[in-house]
Design a protein around this motif. Structure first.
Motif, mmCIF file in Angstrom:
data_model
loop_
_atom_site.group_PDB
_atom_site.id
_atom_site.type_symbol
_atom_site.label_atom_id
_atom_site.label_comp_id
_atom_site.label_asym_id
_atom_site.label_seq_id
_atom_site.Cartn_x
_atom_site.Cartn_y
_atom_site.Cartn_z
ATOM 1 N N ILE A 135 0.851 -1.179 0.000
ATOM 2 C CA ILE A 135 0.000 0.000 0.000
ATOM 3 C C ILE A 135 0.893 1.237 0.000
ATOM 4 C CG2 ILE A 135 -0.235 0.151 2.511
ATOM 5 C CD1 ILE A 135 -3.168 1.166 1.949
ATOM 6 N N GLU A 136 0.527 2.192 -0.823
ATOM 7 C CA GLU A 136 1.122 3.518 -0.751
ATOM 8 C C GLU A 136 0.032 4.406 -0.173
ATOM 9 O OE1 GLU A 136 3.545 6.824 -3.353
ATOM 10 O OE2 GLU A 136 3.614 4.709 -3.948
ATOM 11 N N HIS A 137 0.239 4.845 1.037
ATOM 12 C CA HIS A 137 -0.794 5.573 1.765
ATOM 13 C C HIS A 137 -1.089 6.914 1.104
ATOM 14 C CE1 HIS A 137 -0.947 2.700 5.050
ATOM 15 N NE2 HIS A 137 0.368 2.614 4.940
ATOM 16 N N GLY A 138 -2.349 7.280 1.088
ATOM 17 C CA GLY A 138 -2.772 8.552 0.532
ATOM 18 C C GLY A 138 -4.194 8.468 0.024
ATOM 19 N N GLU A 139 -4.708 9.581 -0.392
ATOM 20 C CA GLU A 139 -6.074 9.678 -0.922
ATOM 21 C C GLU A 139 -6.116 9.060 -2.324
ATOM 22 O OE1 GLU A 139 -9.629 9.938 -1.993
ATOM 23 O OE2 GLU A 139 -9.212 10.612 0.057
ATOM 24 N N PRO A 140 -6.938 8.035 -2.536
ATOM 25 C CA PRO A 140 -6.988 7.366 -3.837
ATOM 26 C C PRO A 140 -7.347 8.275 -5.013
ATOM 27 C CG PRO A 140 -8.131 6.064 -2.180
ATOM 28 C CD PRO A 140 -7.784 7.380 -1.539
ATOM 29 N N LEU A 141 -8.053 9.376 -4.771
ATOM 30 C CA LEU A 141 -8.402 10.272 -5.866
ATOM 31 C C LEU A 141 -7.195 11.040 -6.413
ATOM 32 C CD1 LEU A 141 -11.748 11.734 -4.479
ATOM 33 C CD2 LEU A 141 -11.456 10.014 -6.270
ATOM 34 N N LEU A 142 -6.114 11.088 -5.649
ATOM 35 C CA LEU A 142 -4.945 11.865 -6.059
ATOM 36 C C LEU A 142 -4.070 11.152 -7.093
ATOM 37 C CD1 LEU A 142 -3.862 13.405 -2.644
ATOM 38 C CD2 LEU A 142 -5.343 14.390 -4.406
ATOM 39 N N ALA B 236 2.137 16.475 -4.071
ATOM 40 C CA ALA B 236 2.997 16.795 -5.212
ATOM 41 C C ALA B 236 2.725 15.843 -6.369
ATOM 42 C CB ALA B 236 4.472 16.743 -4.811
ATOM 43 N N ALA B 237 2.507 14.574 -6.069
ATOM 44 C CA ALA B 237 2.200 13.611 -7.131
ATOM 45 C C ALA B 237 0.920 14.013 -7.856
ATOM 46 C CB ALA B 237 2.077 12.200 -6.557
ATOM 47 N N TYR B 238 -0.083 14.411 -7.105
ATOM 48 C CA TYR B 238 -1.352 14.828 -7.718
ATOM 49 C C TYR B 238 -1.155 16.056 -8.603
ATOM 50 C CZ TYR B 238 -5.900 16.997 -8.265
ATOM 51 O OH TYR B 238 -7.002 17.610 -8.797
ATOM 52 N N LEU B 239 -0.497 17.079 -8.085
ATOM 53 C CA LEU B 239 -0.286 18.287 -8.871
ATOM 54 C C LEU B 239 0.538 17.992 -10.126
ATOM 55 C CD1 LEU B 239 0.325 20.863 -6.017
ATOM 56 C CD2 LEU B 239 -1.690 20.705 -7.503
ATOM 57 N N ALA B 240 1.525 17.107 -10.021
ATOM 58 C CA ALA B 240 2.311 16.717 -11.189
ATOM 59 C C ALA B 240 1.435 15.956 -12.185
ATOM 60 C CB ALA B 240 3.510 15.872 -10.762
ATOM 61 N N ARG B 241 0.569 15.088 -11.681
ATOM 62 C CA ARG B 241 -0.311 14.296 -12.550
ATOM 63 C C ARG B 241 -1.208 15.186 -13.391
ATOM 64 N NH1 ARG B 241 -5.570 11.783 -12.373
ATOM 65 N NH2 ARG B 241 -5.997 12.722 -10.364
ATOM 66 N N ILE B 242 -1.705 16.280 -12.800
ATOM 67 C CA ILE B 242 -2.616 17.169 -13.542
ATOM 68 C C ILE B 242 -1.868 18.329 -14.203
ATOM 69 C CG2 ILE B 242 -4.614 16.509 -12.147
ATOM 70 C CD1 ILE B 242 -4.338 19.291 -10.743
ATOM 71 N N GLY B 243 -0.542 18.313 -14.135
ATOM 72 C CA GLY B 243 0.255 19.324 -14.806
ATOM 73 C C GLY B 243 0.220 20.696 -14.154
ATOM 74 N N PRO C 154 -3.611 6.901 -9.024
ATOM 75 C CA PRO C 154 -4.194 5.553 -9.083
ATOM 76 C C PRO C 154 -3.506 4.510 -8.213
ATOM 77 C CG PRO C 154 -3.063 6.082 -11.136
ATOM 78 C CD PRO C 154 -3.071 7.333 -10.308
ATOM 79 N N PHE C 155 -2.310 4.789 -7.723
ATOM 80 C CA PHE C 155 -1.586 3.819 -6.895
ATOM 81 C C PHE C 155 -1.698 4.127 -5.404
ATOM 82 C CE2 PHE C 155 1.293 6.974 -8.740
ATOM 83 C CZ PHE C 155 1.789 7.596 -7.609
ATOM 84 N N LEU C 156 -2.473 5.137 -5.039
ATOM 85 C CA LEU C 156 -2.584 5.549 -3.637
ATOM 86 C C LEU C 156 -3.796 4.942 -2.947
ATOM 87 C CD1 LEU C 156 -1.794 9.372 -3.896
ATOM 88 C CD2 LEU C 156 -0.304 7.580 -3.013
ATOM 89 N N VAL D 77 4.311 2.475 1.937
ATOM 90 C CA VAL D 77 5.002 3.686 1.505
ATOM 91 C C VAL D 77 4.221 4.898 1.992
ATOM 92 C CG1 VAL D 77 5.826 5.020 -0.479
ATOM 93 C CG2 VAL D 77 5.750 2.509 -0.605
ATOM 94 N N TRP D 78 4.943 5.871 2.519
ATOM 95 C CA TRP D 78 4.393 7.195 2.820
ATOM 96 C C TRP D 78 5.212 8.178 2.002
ATOM 97 C CZ3 TRP D 78 4.740 3.323 6.313
ATOM 98 C CH2 TRP D 78 3.592 3.019 7.050
#
Length: 151
Positions: free
Chosen positions: A41-48, A136-143, A50-52, A130-131
Motif C-alpha cells: 500500500i502507498e498511503h494517501g487519498e486514492p483520488l490523487l 505533489a504527485a497529484y499536482l504533477a499528474r494534472i500538470g 491511481p496507486f494511492l 510507503v508514505w
C-alpha cells in the motif's frame, strides 16, 4: 549484529537498491515471500493518484503496483538512509529521498518518503508500505505542480 538483524538489513538494502537501479519486475518480485500472502500500500487519498490508498494483494498485485509506478513515474537521484530494524517484529523502516517525474506531464518534484517492510521468517518481504508526497504527485499528474513551485 545478530544474523537475523544482518539478514533484514541486507535484504532491505538490496530491495531499495533494486528500486534505485530500476531492476526488472522479476528481480523486484524475488524479494517477496512466495509462502505467505504479500501486499503493498502507498498511503494517501486514492483520488490523487491511481496507486494511492489501496492494497495491492498477492504477487500479481505486487507486480501490478510496480508496473503502474513504472508506467506513470520516473525517478532520479534516489537515496536511502536511516534504516531502523526491529528484529523481533521482522520489520525495517527506511527513509528515502529523490526526484520524481510524472511522465505524461513532465512535472517533477523532490520529496522525502518512508518505507516500512515486513518480513517472514525466511527474510522475504510480506508487506511493503510507503508514505510519500501525495500532494505533489497529484499536482504533477494534472500538470499544475510548476505553478505552485513558481517555475
Amino acid at each position: 549484529m545478530t544474523p537475523r538483524r544482518q539478514q533484514l538489513l541486507a535484504t532491505a538494502e538490496r530491495f531499495c537498491g533494486a528500486f534505485v537501479q530500476r531492476e526488472s519486475i522479476d528481480t523486484i518480485l524475488s524479494f517477496f515471500s512466495s509462502t505467505q500472502e504479500v501486499r503493498i500500500i502507498e498511503h494517501g487519498e486514492p483520488l490523487l493518484a491511481p496507486f494511492l490508498g489501496k492494497w495491492f494483494n498477492g504477487l500479481s498485485g505486487v507486480q501490478a503496483y510496480f508496473e503502474m509506478i513504472g508506467s506513470l513515474l520516473s525517478w532520479d537521484d534516489i537515496r536511502f538512509s536511516e534504516f531502523v530494524i526491529d528484529e523481533e517484529l521482522g520489520k525495517v523502516a527506511v527513509k528515502g529521498g529523490g526526484q520524481f517525474t510524472w511522465k505524461s506531464t513532465g512535472d517533477s518534484w523532490k520529496e522525502s518518503f518512508a518505507y516500512v517492510l515486513d518480513f517472514d521468517e525466511e527474510g522475504m518481504i510480506t508487506q511493503y508500505q510507503v508514505w510519500a508526497d501525495s500532494g505533489a504527485a497529484y499536482l504533477a499528474r494534472i500538470g499544475k505542480l510548476k505553478g505552485f513551485k513558481g517555475d
